[in-house]
Write a protein that holds these residues in place. Structure first.
Motif, PDB file in Angstrom:
ATOM      1  N   UNK A  15       0.768  -1.287   0.022  1.00 55.09           N
ATOM      2  CA  UNK A  15      -0.053  -0.076   0.085  1.00 55.09           C
ATOM      3  C   UNK A  15       0.891   1.189  -0.125  1.00 55.09           C
ATOM      4  N   UNK A  16       0.210   2.250  -0.016  1.00 52.65           N
ATOM      5  CA  UNK A  16       1.042   3.784  -0.155  1.00 52.65           C
ATOM      6  C   UNK A  16       0.516   4.610   0.881  1.00 52.65           C
ATOM      7  N   UNK A  17       1.408   4.579   2.359  1.00 52.13           N
ATOM      8  CA  UNK A  17       1.116   5.198   3.285  1.00 52.13           C
ATOM      9  C   UNK A  17      -0.407   5.083   3.876  1.00 52.13           C
ATOM     10  N   UNK A  18      -0.839   3.894   3.973  1.00 51.80           N
ATOM     11  CA  UNK A  18      -2.174   3.625   4.732  1.00 51.80           C
ATOM     12  C   UNK A  18      -2.319   4.317   5.976  1.00 51.80           C
ATOM     13  N   UNK A  25     -20.457  -2.835   5.542  1.00 52.86           N
ATOM     14  CA  UNK A  25     -21.299  -4.060   5.833  1.00 52.86           C
ATOM     15  C   UNK A  25     -20.899  -5.415   5.349  1.00 52.86           C
ATOM     16  N   UNK A  26     -20.795  -5.505   4.166  1.00 51.08           N
ATOM     17  CA  UNK A  26     -20.414  -6.778   3.580  1.00 51.08           C
ATOM     18  C   UNK A  26     -19.111  -7.496   4.103  1.00 51.08           C
ATOM     19  N   UNK A  27     -18.134  -6.861   5.005  1.00 52.79           N
ATOM     20  CA  UNK A  27     -17.107  -7.385   5.209  1.00 52.79           C
ATOM     21  C   UNK A  27     -15.678  -6.833   4.414  1.00 52.79           C
ATOM     22  N   UNK A  28     -15.852  -6.337   3.282  1.00 55.54           N
ATOM     23  CA  UNK A  28     -14.899  -5.397   2.410  1.00 55.54           C
ATOM     24  C   UNK A  28     -14.377  -4.427   3.345  1.00 55.54           C
ATOM     25  N   UNK A  29     -12.984  -4.264   3.185  1.00 55.66           N
ATOM     26  CA  UNK A  29     -12.150  -3.402   3.839  1.00 55.66           C
ATOM     27  C   UNK A  29     -11.612  -2.451   3.028  1.00 55.66           C
ATOM     28  N   UNK A  30     -11.666  -1.078   3.507  1.00 57.22           N
ATOM     29  CA  UNK A  30     -11.239  -0.003   2.760  1.00 57.22           C
ATOM     30  C   UNK A  30     -10.017   0.396   3.565  1.00 57.22           C
ATOM     31  N   UNK A  31      -8.849   0.684   2.816  1.00 56.92           N
ATOM     32  CA  UNK A  31      -7.661   1.178   3.282  1.00 56.92           C
ATOM     33  C   UNK A  31      -7.572   2.531   2.637  1.00 56.92           C
ATOM     34  N   UNK A  32      -7.361   3.800   3.484  1.00 58.40           N
ATOM     35  CA  UNK A  32      -7.224   5.103   2.977  1.00 58.40           C
ATOM     36  C   UNK A  32      -5.848   5.377   2.992  1.00 58.40           C
ATOM     37  N   UNK A  33      -5.452   5.948   1.751  1.00 55.87           N
ATOM     38  CA  UNK A  33      -3.956   6.204   1.743  1.00 55.87           C
ATOM     39  C   UNK A  33      -3.739   7.631   1.340  1.00 55.87           C
ATOM     40  N   UNK A  34      -2.783   8.222   2.165  1.00 53.57           N
ATOM     41  CA  UNK A  34      -2.532   9.706   1.817  1.00 53.57           C
ATOM     42  C   UNK A  34      -1.124  10.076   2.479  1.00 53.57           C
ATOM     43  N   UNK A  49       0.170   7.932  -2.927  1.00 52.74           N
ATOM     44  CA  UNK A  49      -1.018   8.299  -3.650  1.00 52.74           C
ATOM     45  C   UNK A  49      -2.119   8.672  -2.489  1.00 52.74           C
ATOM     46  N   UNK A  50      -3.064   9.487  -3.151  1.00 58.58           N
ATOM     47  CA  UNK A  50      -4.267   9.759  -2.413  1.00 58.58           C
ATOM     48  C   UNK A  50      -5.461   8.808  -2.866  1.00 58.58           C
ATOM     49  N   UNK A  51      -5.547   7.889  -2.300  1.00 49.56           N
ATOM     50  CA  UNK A  51      -6.432   6.835  -2.957  1.00 49.56           C
ATOM     51  C   UNK A  51      -7.257   5.910  -2.085  1.00 49.56           C
ATOM     52  N   UNK A  52      -8.190   5.070  -2.177  1.00 50.27           N
ATOM     53  CA  UNK A  52      -8.742   4.393  -1.180  1.00 50.27           C
ATOM     54  C   UNK A  52      -8.483   2.775  -1.791  1.00 50.27           C
ATOM     55  N   UNK A  53      -8.200   1.902  -1.258  1.00 53.56           N
ATOM     56  CA  UNK A  53      -8.112   0.630  -1.602  1.00 53.56           C
ATOM     57  C   UNK A  53      -9.101  -0.170  -0.941  1.00 53.56           C
TER      58      UNK A  53
END
Length: 454
Positions: A75-78, A85-94, A125-129
């Motif tokens: 990842x890029x600086x999470x 709710x469905x269990x997927x995980x978001x990793x915010x990077x910036x 990167x400024x993105x969400x995985x």
């Protein structure tokens, strides 16, 4: 003299004043911290372990009975993790936006932060995985970019078909349904937040109220102690309340120097934040803290610290504001830099049920590094009760000179495992019981968090 030599000289002078006198740090953990006399400095002390990242096979250390494994790497600086709710995980990077250099200490600060955060490689990167591990076996079915071209994002929350992202300059709303792997529609600015050329505490955290009608966003101060002037602090050092439908906003609570990760205590309408307090008063001032936040409450910054202890540097003072300052609920220790907070309601780690996990990013201004770990604070009756205990450590190397990683945001996945965003190690870590593997016991914990269940 070139800038590199100037910075080296300033850092050396800063380190010369960066001493930790004998002091029992344990006396600053809990509801009644010991506060020594303040010290003022000509050149403020700054000291940080260089961020290097993990070598192959290395990982943090966990408390007895636990196991830790990387869930997502590369990842890029999470900075923040969030479970849909469905269990997927978001990793915010910036990464921190740049700031103008106005004083010698700005040079030191920029140099130290760059060294600590391991930003010498490609620009983060400024993105969400989006990370998907549907059966909890630690082997990802998917790791993909959900959303990019963001402006230094940090907080994120989902309510009723909308994903809300707290960029450094405002909350943006995106149509989104859990299960999607890409946000395709354009975002809509719901509410601008204070930013600008000087944007000292740039992270903006976010949480939704239990009924989903309001969002609460944190906005840190634009300085350590108003050195950029009071005008630069308008709307800052505060928690904002935002109407989710109209975007109308107001300051809900103020005097919080750098609040982060607002989290509702399960089953209540009371939320807590972790707060990074002021610097340059000594290695043992001021304790960072965990506190509940009251509507209309004032928590001291900049005029006073830890309740009504006057800060001698602030001019003019404001005795009326100081008299109204609310004492925080729980001290975490001086300069531990808490950024992540989540309450545990799962069944997988029953020893932690009802309490709070806190990600401590680590000190910048102590000779002896402090923080750099994830701690657990027990709760009783909806309030912090008892001493914090270390849960995940080992982010510093054996010689305490380098950071292999630095914990930031924390969350609980659908199985009840603890997730940790590591912005130097560029990973998301997952903590489970030792030798645990998913099965019937884990599957029933499909929604351990009230926030994620909406």
């Amino acid at each position: 003299m070139n800038n590199r030599l100037l910075i080296a000289g300033l850092v050396a002078a800063s380190l010369a004043g960066c001493s930790d006198p004998d002091f029992d740090d344990n006396t600053q953990i809990g509801p009644n911290p010991v506060l020594p006399k303040p010290t003022q400095f000509l050149i403020p002390p700054m000291n940080v372990a260089a961020g290097t990242g993990w070598s192959a096979g290395q990982k943090p250390t966990v408390a007895n009975g636990l196991e830790i494994q990387p869930l997502a790497t590369g990842l890029h600086h999470p900075r923040f993790v969030y479970v849909l709710p469905n269990g997927d995980i978001l990793a915010v990077q910036s990464a921190p936006p740049g700031e103008p250099v106005k004083r010698p200490k700005d040079l030191i600060f920029g140099f130290v932060i760059g060294k600590a955060d391991n930003l010498g490689g490609p620009s983060p990167k400024s993105e969400i995985s989006l990370i998907r591990d549907a059966n909890g076996d630690g082997k990802l079915e998917l790791q993909t970019t959900l959303l990019d071209n963001l402006n230094a994002p940090f907080g994120v929350t989902w309510v009723d078909g909308t994903l809300y992202v707290a960029n450094t300059d405002g909350v943006v709303a995106y149509p989104f349904a859990p299960g999607q792997t890409k946000v395709s529609g354009p975002g809509r600015m719901l509410t601008p937040l204070p930013a600008g050329v000087i944007n000292h505490h740039w992270t903006k955290s976010l949480v939704a109220s239990p009924d989903g009608s309001k969002l609460y966003a944190t906005v840190g101060s634009n300085s350590n102690i108003v050195e950029n002037g009071f005008d630069a602090e308008l709307g800052r050092a505060a928690v904002w309340e935002i109407d989710r439908k109209t975007g109308l906003a107001r300051e809900f609570a103020t005097g919080l120097r750098n609040p982060n990760s607002p989290s509702f205590y399960p089953g209540t309408n009371t939320f807590y934040v972790v707060v990074n307090e002021r610097d340059e008063l000594g290695a043992h001032l001021v304790p960072d803290y965990l506190t509940s936040v009251r509507d209309g409450g004032f928590y001291g910054w900049p005029y006073s610290y830890y309740g009504r202890h006057l800060d001698p540097r602030v001019r003019p003072q404001n005795p009326a504001k100081v008299a109204s300052a609310i004492l925080p609920d729980y001290a975490l220790g001086s300069h531990v830099a808490p950024l992540g907070l989540t309450f545990y309601t799962g069944d997988l780690l029953p020893q932690f049920k009802g309490g709070a996990f806190i990600g401590e990013h680590g000190s910048l201004d102590r000779r002896k590094f402090y923080g750099y770990k994830v701690v657990y604070v027990p709760f009783a009756g909806g309030k912090p009760s008892g001493k914090a205990v270390d849960v995940v450590t080992g982010f510093l190397d054996a010689k305490n000179k380098r950071t292999l990683g630095r914990p930031v945001g924390v969350a609980v996945d659908r199985f009840g495992a603890l997730l940790i965003a590591d912005d130097v190690g560029n990973a998301v870590w997952r903590v489970t019981p030792a030798s645990w593997r998913p099965g019937a016991a884990g599957e029933k914990n499909a929604s351990p968090s009230g926030e994620a269940s909406r």
